[in-house]
Design an enzyme around this catalytic site. Structure first.
Site, PDB file in Angstrom:
ATOM      1  CG  HIS A   1      -0.404  43.152 -11.204  1.00 46.51           C
ATOM      2  ND1 HIS A   1      -1.648  44.013 -10.867  1.00 46.51           N
ATOM      3  CD2 HIS A   1      -0.677  42.110 -11.603  1.00 46.51           C
ATOM      4  CE1 HIS A   1      -2.570  43.237 -11.179  1.00 46.51           C
ATOM      5  NE2 HIS A   1      -2.296  41.927 -11.312  1.00 46.51           N
TER       6      HIS A   1
ATOM      7  CD  GLU B   1      -3.398  36.040 -14.004  1.00 44.97           C
ATOM      8  OE1 GLU B   1      -2.725  35.257 -13.581  1.00 44.97           O
ATOM      9  OE2 GLU B   1      -4.087  36.675 -13.328  1.00 44.97           O
TER      10      GLU B   1
END
Length: 248
Positions: free
Chosen positions: A16, A105
């Site tokens: 990201h 994550e």
């Protein structure tokens, strides 16, 4: 030549863009603080303005690729910083983004939002346990180890191989996720993947690319590439090395 196993013919792994959490991490470490100053939970941390610019640069670069190289499908972590990166980039490719929680994550459990300094001060026993077990197998209370992440990525690769057979699949996730993908896809040892992790931090909005190999597997063609950011004159950002595990 034997029959090719089903699966993507190319796999793009994208971290990201820079998030407000990344910025809070840097500020906390520079100040020697034990915790990051954030008012949202980790899944809701948004991109910074720089991060949005990085995602736009990635999308423009991908859109200019030849038709036979451009990604044909996009899958993202559900975390806001990853999903927004995916949506910005995919929008320039005319592709929809599908979300899969297996790309999320790594869960740091009770250590979430803490710096290495804070962990050593508030949870010295956990800091000692991590040193004893090593980064790959250490699981924080309520969290995940890298080995746990590997299990969900193996599951994802198995199911998505059938769904995206013959496609060029772009996956948007997080720093630890991309490192563990390397461990799984290249059948690395614990020592090998941790050596890579020590030597190179995954940059925001960078890509790592695999393509079909002659043996039916996927071969690494590019790792942590930021050429598209340099060409677009976007900042190249990554976390400093001090933290036990970064907010990726």
């Amino acid at each position: 030549m034997g029959r090719r196993e089903p699966g993507p013919v190319a796999l793009w792994l994208v971290r990201h863009g820079e998030s407000t959490g990344n910025l809070a991490d840097v500020r906390a470490q520079e100040a020697g603080a034990g915790r990051l100053e954030l008012d949202v939970r980790d899944p809701d941390v948004p991109l910074s303005d720089t991060g949005r610019g990085q995602a736009e640069a990635l999308g423009r670069w991908l859109a200019e690729l030849p038709d036979d190289e451009r990604p044909t499908a996009v899958l993202s972590s559900p975390f806001v910083r990853a999903r927004t990166t995916a949506e910005i980039a995919a929008g320039q490719l005319g592709l929809a983004v599908r979300v899969d929680e297996r790309l999320r994550e790594r869960d740091l459990g009770v250590l979430d939002g803490m710096t290495g300094t804070g962990i050593r001060e508030e949870f010295p026993e956990e800091a000692r346990r991590r040193r004893a077990l090593g980064k790959f197998y250490y699981r924080p209370p309520g969290g995940e180890s890298w080995a746990d992440v590997a299990l969900r990525l193996r599951s994802l690769l198995t199911t998505e191989a059938l769904r995206h057979d013959g496609e060029r699949l772009l996956l948007v996730g997080h720093q630890a996720v991309i490192m563990v993908f390397r461990y799984v896809l290249e059948e690395l040892s614990e020592e090998q993947v941790l050596d890579i992790d020590r030597r190179e931090q995954i940059a925001n909005a960078s890509f790592t690319r695999y393509e079909s190999a002659g043996d039916g597997g996927l071969a690494l063609r590019a790792f942590n590439c930021v050429d598209h950011l340099v060409v677009e004159d976007e900042d190249v950002t990554e976390e400093p090395d001090e933290q036990l595990d970064g907010r990726g």
